[in-house]
Design a protein around this motif. Structure first.
Motif, short mmCIF file in Angstrom:
data_model
loop_
_atom_site.label_atom_id
_atom_site.label_comp_id
_atom_site.label_asym_id
_atom_site.label_seq_id
_atom_site.Cartn_x
_atom_site.Cartn_y
_atom_site.Cartn_z
N UNK A 78 -52.81 26.01 58.68
CA UNK A 78 -53.77 25.03 59.18
C UNK A 78 -54.54 25.66 60.34
N UNK A 79 -55.84 25.38 60.42
CA UNK A 79 -56.63 25.97 61.52
C UNK A 79 -56.20 25.37 62.86
N UNK A 80 -56.20 26.20 63.87
CA UNK A 80 -55.83 25.74 65.21
C UNK A 80 -57.08 25.28 65.94
N UNK A 81 -57.17 23.99 66.22
CA UNK A 81 -58.30 23.43 66.97
C UNK A 81 -57.80 23.00 68.34
N UNK A 82 -57.52 23.98 69.18
CA UNK A 82 -56.98 23.69 70.50
C UNK A 82 -57.93 24.20 71.56
N UNK A 83 -59.02 23.53 71.73
CA UNK A 83 -59.94 23.89 72.80
C UNK A 83 -60.93 24.97 72.40
N UNK A 84 -61.73 25.39 73.38
CA UNK A 84 -62.77 26.39 73.09
C UNK A 84 -62.17 27.75 72.74
N UNK A 85 -62.91 28.46 71.92
CA UNK A 85 -62.49 29.80 71.49
C UNK A 85 -63.69 30.73 71.56
N UNK A 86 -63.42 31.99 71.57
CA UNK A 86 -64.46 33.00 71.43
C UNK A 86 -65.53 32.94 72.50
N UNK A 87 -66.78 32.73 72.08
CA UNK A 87 -67.92 32.80 72.98
C UNK A 87 -68.21 31.53 73.74
N UNK A 88 -67.35 30.52 73.66
CA UNK A 88 -67.64 29.26 74.33
C UNK A 88 -66.96 29.17 75.70
N UNK A 89 -66.42 30.24 76.20
CA UNK A 89 -65.76 30.20 77.49
C UNK A 89 -66.79 30.23 78.62
N UNK A 90 -66.37 29.72 79.77
CA UNK A 90 -67.24 29.73 80.93
C UNK A 90 -67.36 31.16 81.44
N UNK A 91 -68.59 31.64 81.69
CA UNK A 91 -68.74 33.03 82.15
C UNK A 91 -68.13 33.24 83.53
N UNK A 92 -67.58 34.41 83.74
CA UNK A 92 -66.96 34.77 85.01
C UNK A 92 -67.98 35.57 85.82
N UNK A 93 -68.15 35.18 87.09
CA UNK A 93 -69.09 35.88 87.97
C UNK A 93 -68.53 37.25 88.32
N UNK A 94 -69.24 38.29 87.94
CA UNK A 94 -68.77 39.65 88.22
C UNK A 94 -69.65 40.36 89.25
N UNK A 95 -70.67 39.68 89.78
CA UNK A 95 -71.57 40.33 90.72
C UNK A 95 -71.23 40.00 92.17
N UNK A 96 -70.12 39.32 92.44
CA UNK A 96 -69.72 38.98 93.79
C UNK A 96 -68.91 40.14 94.37
N UNK A 97 -69.31 40.60 95.56
CA UNK A 97 -68.62 41.71 96.21
C UNK A 97 -67.51 41.14 97.07
#
Length: 101
Positions: A73-92
């Motif tokens: 059975x397919x697992x439908x437990x929340x967002x997967x793949x490309x639907x995640x919130x982006x992580x800020x990587x430009x903060x020093x």
């Protein structure tokens, strides 16, 4: 007869059918001179049967495994793949490291 046993028998029949087609193509196209080797030796019929039988075992196992894995059975437990919130990587962020002498 249980449903799983019927499924297994059907997949084994499909696997051995695929093995028959595979061995027929191998011998028909004379890949690596198998046909001429089997026709010129005394145990050629046994070799052809063993080639069919052991390929049938492998193909039947793979066929059954693919069928069982598709039944999950397919697992439908929340967002997967490309639907995640982006992580800020430009903060020093300063990192302090204690130096030893």
């Amino acid at each position: 007869m249980p449903r799983l046993v019927r499924l297994y028998i059907r997949q084994v029949a499909i696997g051995f059918g695929l093995s028959g087609v595979f061995v027929a193509l191998l011998l028909g196209l004379d890949v690596a001179h198998l046909r001429s080797l089997m026709l010129s030796t005394e145990g050629g019929a046994i070799a052809a049967f063993l080639l069919f039988f052991f390929n049938g075992l492998v193909f039947a196992g793979v066929q059954f495994a693919m069928t069982i894995m598709r039944m999950a059975e397919p697992e439908d437990k929340g967002p997967r793949g490309g639907r995640r919130k982006p992580v800020a990587t430009d903060t020093v962020v300063p990192v302090r490291v204690a130096a030893r002498r």
